[in-house]
Design a protein around this motif. Sequence first.
Motif, PDB file in Angstrom:
ATOM      1  N   ARG A  31       0.793  -1.225   0.000  1.00  0.00           N
ATOM      2  CA  ARG A  31       0.000   0.000   0.000  1.00  0.00           C
ATOM      3  C   ARG A  31       0.831   1.284   0.000  1.00  0.00           C
ATOM      4  N   PRO A  32       1.845   1.423   0.853  1.00  0.00           N
ATOM      5  CA  PRO A  32       2.646   2.658   0.782  1.00  0.00           C
ATOM      6  C   PRO A  32       3.350   2.854  -0.564  1.00  0.00           C
ATOM      7  N   ARG A  88       2.426   1.765  -3.475  1.00  0.00           N
ATOM      8  CA  ARG A  88       1.414   2.093  -4.490  1.00  0.00           C
ATOM      9  C   ARG A  88       0.992   3.553  -4.376  1.00  0.00           C
ATOM     10  N   PHE A  89       0.851   4.032  -3.161  1.00  0.00           N
ATOM     11  CA  PHE A  89       0.549   5.446  -2.962  1.00  0.00           C
ATOM     12  C   PHE A  89       1.687   6.297  -3.517  1.00  0.00           C
ATOM     13  N   GLY A 141       7.112   9.072  -0.939  1.00  0.00           N
ATOM     14  CA  GLY A 141       5.679   8.803  -1.084  1.00  0.00           C
ATOM     15  C   GLY A 141       5.176   7.833  -0.028  1.00  0.00           C
ATOM     16  N   CYS A 142       6.004   6.843   0.322  1.00  0.00           N
ATOM     17  CA  CYS A 142       5.628   5.898   1.382  1.00  0.00           C
ATOM     18  C   CYS A 142       5.520   6.615   2.718  1.00  0.00           C
ATOM     19  N   TYR A 189       2.308   8.452   2.821  1.00  0.00           N
ATOM     20  CA  TYR A 189       1.210   7.521   3.077  1.00  0.00           C
ATOM     21  C   TYR A 189       1.113   7.210   4.574  1.00  0.00           C
ATOM     22  N   TRP A 246      -0.180  10.158   6.515  1.00  0.00           N
ATOM     23  CA  TRP A 246      -1.622  10.290   6.273  1.00  0.00           C
ATOM     24  C   TRP A 246      -2.395   9.260   7.098  1.00  0.00           C
ATOM     25  N   ARG A 247      -1.904   8.027   7.166  1.00  0.00           N
ATOM     26  CA  ARG A 247      -2.577   6.974   7.933  1.00  0.00           C
ATOM     27  C   ARG A 247      -2.597   7.300   9.431  1.00  0.00           C
TER      28      ARG A 247
END
Length: 145
Positions: free
Chosen positions: A80-81, A83-84, A130-131, A134, A137-138
């Motif tokens: 997920r990270p 991909r973000f 970017g990770c 992410y 943000w989480r």
Amino acid sequence: MSRPTQVDPRGLRFAAGITAVVLALVLVTPRPVSLALLTFQTAVFAIAAFVSLQRSPYAITFATLVRPRLGAPAELEDARPPRFAQVVGLAFAATALIGFALGTPAVGYTAAAFAFVAALLNAAVGLCLGCEMYLAWRRLQPVRA
């Protein structure tokens, strides 16, 4: 609840290395070549972000040519990270393309340079900006009961 997709972190750094090379070429090659490279890189970001990290051309190259020589990774990473991070890269690459298309090369070069620096940091030292975005943000999301 199903477990998130896991990816080989070595493949992510390999892809970041190729991305850094492509974006460096975007910054130093003549306009027709740089636009073709930028268009290709934008498509790679889109595939990784919206289809699958494993289906991007760089991941396929890693899985086919590199990973068999390295063997299995010691550990896997949540997809997920990264991909973000690909969505963030896509935003910068698209901004660069739009900047060039609208005749504002300063916008194009600046956006491409930001994407290049992020890819280079990931490839060289494993820092995925970017990770990190992410994960930040989480942390700001409310906790579910």
